[in-house]
Design an enzyme around this catalytic site. Structure first.
Site, short mmCIF file in Angstrom:
data_model
loop_
_atom_site.label_atom_id
_atom_site.label_comp_id
_atom_site.label_asym_id
_atom_site.label_seq_id
_atom_site.Cartn_x
_atom_site.Cartn_y
_atom_site.Cartn_z
N LYS A 109 -12.92 9.79 1.64
CA LYS A 109 -13.67 9.63 2.87
C LYS A 109 -12.91 9.00 3.81
O LYS A 109 -12.07 8.09 3.62
CB LYS A 109 -14.89 8.74 2.68
CG LYS A 109 -16.06 8.75 3.57
CD LYS A 109 -17.15 9.93 3.47
CE LYS A 109 -17.98 9.96 4.12
NZ LYS A 109 -19.10 10.92 3.52
N1 GLU Z 1 -19.93 14.32 4.91
C1 GLU Z 1 -20.21 15.14 3.99
C2 GLU Z 1 -20.71 14.45 2.63
O1 GLU Z 1 -20.87 13.14 2.59
C3 GLU Z 1 -19.43 16.29 3.43
C4 GLU Z 1 -18.29 16.16 3.05
C5 GLU Z 1 -17.29 17.49 2.91
O2 GLU Z 1 -17.81 18.63 3.12
O3 GLU Z 1 -16.24 17.32 2.78
O4 GLU Z 1 -20.93 15.08 1.56
#
Ligand code: GLU
Length: 420
Positions: A109
């Protein structure tokens, strides 16, 4: 208990959840110890020329939980509250999510402590490009692949794609997912998280002995996830009785006209001003009587205080980490609410991100039907894996999901062995 540099409410929450199930996983403690702490974290300064000629420094983060199963995968968040601990907690959640869905990714993240609503488009672009450039040593299509999260969108992903490709000297669309379809994104990515939430609700409602048609639904958050989930549920005949966000909420016991509400919000109006319903205080939203409650906004909203007062039959955790440890304990003790845990419920987004990455590597693109069919298939299979495990072991869905995810990564680590 020491959380070190990562100490924050969200990181503590995810580690406490991990510790609560780790005995169950029957994995050797050395491996568990490695999975408790992210593999690595990068913090960069992001100096940006502002429109008024001055310079501002933001802080940019990227945390990678593990890279055992493939590249790190997870969103990039722009929000003033972003800090290392929050990003680390979200990275751990991503790790379990990817493992539960059996995707060839590790969890990651990123975030920048900026408020995009207070920046001009040009400023957001410069923040994004400088952050991407600073992150080049830590990312790559086989190292770590970003995607949208709170405060970021297709346009931000397009700038990341462009900045990285310019530095490499050739086109690298697979560096980031959630791009526009024109820029080698995939059809169905924008709607994927919301659709995945609805596929899970369809399964859960059946297991709770209810029907989606006419079911009363309350949605917290009307962004990319909440608005799509509300629309898809509306189209399936559910009655969306209330929708709220940070600025207000709207209630209509006969059911809100969701397409009209979306139009209203698109024109820049507040939810609470929607003529097709009555104004509601946002804090009244979560405890309304309904069949399905969908928290689709921020983390830590279901707490020890409000969990005893919830009046839903199904809780669909569309947000990441919406239940605190105390909130979760109350839900488990109550036992009368079918909880679809976040790492399952909102996994549709990262699943279609995986489809985008695969398509970009092959430069061969699928139809929207194919994307949705495969998404539905993977979501249902993951739901059933959790459901069957929970039934066989007389436990709840969150415990089941976590154990399945942890075991999978642990087994990979054990089979590969420890280097050197
Ligand atoms: N931000 C989204 C999540 O929390 C998507 C992450 C992604 O597609 O890599 O799952």
């Amino acid at each position: 208990m020491h959380f070190g540099e990562y100490d924050s409410p969200l990181y503590r929450q995810v580690i406490q959840q991990f510790d609560a199930v780790k005995e169950w996983t029957r994995v050797e403690s050395g491996v568990l110890e490695r999975l408790r702490i992210p593999k690595r974290a990068a913090i960069v300064t992001v100096p940006v020329r502002m429109d008024d000629g001055g310079t501002r420094i933001f802080l940019g983060y990227r945390v990678q939980h593990f890279l055992t199963s493939g590249p790190g995968k997870g969103g990039l968040r722009y929000h003033p509250s972003v800090n290392l601990g929050e990003v680390a907690g979200l990275a751990v959640i991503m790790g379990w999510k990817c493992a539960l869905m059996e995707l060839p990714f590790g969890g990651a993240k990123g975030g920048i402590n900026c408020d995009p609503s207070k920046l001009s488009l040009g400023e957001v672009e410069r923040v994004t490009r400088r952050y991407t450039m600073e992150m080049i040593p830590y990312i790559g299509p086989m190292v770590d692949v970003m995607a949208p999260d709170m405060g970021t969108n297709e346009q931000v992903m397009g700038w990341i794609y462009d900045t990285y490709s310019m530095h490499m000297g050739h086109n690298v669309p697979q560096i980031v997912t959630g791009k526009s379809v024109l820029l080698y994104g995939t059809v169905g990515r924008r709607e994927a998280t919301g659709r995945g939430v609805v596929y899970c609700i369809e399964e859960a409602i059946e297991h709770a002995g209810l029907s989606l048609r006419g079911a009363r639904v309350v949605v917290q958050g009307f962004g990319n996830v909440g608005s799509v989930a509300a629309y898809e549920l509306f189209m399936r005949g559910a009655k969306i009785v209330a929708v709220g966000d940070v600025n207000g909420a709207v209630l209509n016991t006969k059911g809100l006209d969701i397409p009209a509400l979306s139009e209203h919000v698109k024109r820049g109006n507040l939810l609470g001003e929607f003529p097709g319903g009555d104004t509601l205080r946002p804090d009244e939203l979560l405890t309304l009587e309904c069949e399905v409650l969908v928290p689709a906004a921020i983390e830590r909203v279901i707490t020890g205080d409000n969990a005893p007062k919830l009046r839903c039959r199904v809780l669909a955790e569309a947000a990441n980490g919406p239940a605190t440890v105390e909130g979760d304990r109350v839900l488990r003790e109550r036992g009368d609410i079918f909880v679809i845990p976040d790492i399952l419920c909102n996994a549709g987004g990262v699943t279609v991100s995986y489809f985008e990455w695969v398509q970009d590597i092959q430069m061969f693109f699928w139809s929207e039907d194919e994307v949705n069919r495969r998404l539905r298939d993977l979501m249902r299979k993951a739901f059933m894996r959790c459901y069957d495990f929970a039934q066989e072991n007389t436990t709840d869905m969150r415990t089941a999901a976590l154990i399945l995810a942890i075991r999978r990564v642990a087994q990979e680590k054990i089979q590969r062995g420890l280097y050197p």
